[in-house]
Design a protein around this motif. Structure first.
Motif, PDB file in Angstrom:
ATOM      1  N   CYS A  58      18.957  -8.758 -11.245  1.00  0.00           N
ATOM      2  CA  CYS A  58      19.096  -8.791 -12.816  1.00  0.00           C
ATOM      3  C   CYS A  58      17.993  -7.813 -13.527  1.00  0.00           C
ATOM      4  CB  CYS A  58      19.111 -10.283 -13.098  1.00  0.00           C
ATOM      5  SG  CYS A  58      19.196 -10.232 -15.306  1.00  0.00           S
ATOM      6  N   PHE A  60      17.054  -8.183 -16.612  1.00  0.00           N
ATOM      7  CA  PHE A  60      16.443  -8.958 -17.428  1.00  0.00           C
ATOM      8  C   PHE A  60      15.547 -10.098 -16.703  1.00  0.00           C
ATOM      9  CE2 PHE A  60      16.034 -12.588 -20.487  1.00  0.00           C
ATOM     10  CZ  PHE A  60      15.649 -11.778 -21.652  1.00  0.00           C
ATOM     11  N   CYS A  61      15.840 -10.832 -15.906  1.00  0.00           N
ATOM     12  CA  CYS A  61      15.119 -11.756 -15.230  1.00  0.00           C
ATOM     13  C   CYS A  61      14.705 -11.388 -13.814  1.00  0.00           C
ATOM     14  CB  CYS A  61      15.811 -13.179 -15.312  1.00  0.00           C
ATOM     15  SG  CYS A  61      17.419 -13.092 -14.271  1.00  0.00           S
ATOM     16  N   TYR A  78      23.325  -7.216 -14.393  1.00  0.00           N
ATOM     17  CA  TYR A  78      22.396  -8.691 -14.895  1.00  0.00           C
ATOM     18  C   TYR A  78      23.367  -9.541 -14.226  1.00  0.00           C
ATOM     19  CZ  TYR A  78      20.997  -5.285 -18.509  1.00  0.00           C
ATOM     20  OH  TYR A  78      20.523  -4.477 -19.313  1.00  0.00           O
ATOM     21  N   HIS A  83      21.908 -12.698 -19.972  1.00  0.00           N
ATOM     22  CA  HIS A  83      21.037 -11.793 -19.913  1.00  0.00           C
ATOM     23  C   HIS A  83      21.492 -10.432 -20.455  1.00  0.00           C
ATOM     24  CE1 HIS A  83      18.555 -14.489 -17.329  1.00  0.00           C
ATOM     25  NE2 HIS A  83      18.674 -15.074 -18.498  1.00  0.00           N
ATOM     26  N   LYS A  84      22.873 -10.053 -20.130  1.00  0.00           N
ATOM     27  CA  LYS A  84      23.169  -8.840 -20.740  1.00  0.00           C
ATOM     28  C   LYS A  84      22.925  -8.545 -21.981  1.00  0.00           C
ATOM     29  CE  LYS A  84      27.469  -5.962 -20.598  1.00  0.00           C
ATOM     30  NZ  LYS A  84      28.956  -6.132 -20.455  1.00  0.00           N
ATOM     31  N   ALA A  87      19.475  -8.564 -23.152  1.00  0.00           N
ATOM     32  CA  ALA A  87      18.833  -7.213 -22.927  1.00  0.00           C
ATOM     33  C   ALA A  87      19.014  -6.241 -23.679  1.00  0.00           C
ATOM     34  CB  ALA A  87      19.294  -6.778 -21.184  1.00  0.00           C
TER      35      ALA A  87
END
Ligand SMILES: [Zn+2]
Length: 89
Positions: A58, A60-61, A78, A83-84, A87
């Motif tokens: 991912c 983001f994380c 993601y 999270h998409k 971001a």
């Protein structure tokens, strides 16, 4: 005459033992010989298997998840739509 029979028996046993050993020897010899062709074939099969089990991170994380489960953004993948969005995609 007795010795000849014993020699013949020993010769037969030795020949059987040797042919059995040759069989055992031939099998491991064959496997490494087959392995290069098998490994090249297995890389072909692993190539076909990779898309299903390919792990992506991912953006983001950084959590790793199977590619089919990943949410595709415009620039990255993601783990979830949350999270998409976080971001900024
Ligand atoms: Zn994530």
């Amino acid at each position: 005459m007795k010795y000849l029979l014993v020699f013949a028996l020993i010769g037969l046993v030795f020949w059987m033992w040797r042919s059995q050993r040759m069989d055992h020897k031939n099998r491991p010899d064959k496997q490494p010989a087959d392995k290069p062709t098998n490994s090249s074939g297995s890389t072909g099969t692993s190539r076909t298997l990779v898309p299903a089990t390919e792990m992506v991170a991912c953006a983001f994380c950084q959590v790793h998840l199977p590619r089919p489960d990943a949410v595709a953004g415009q620039q990255a993948l993601y783990c979830s739509t949350a999270h998409k969005q976080l971001a900024g995609e």
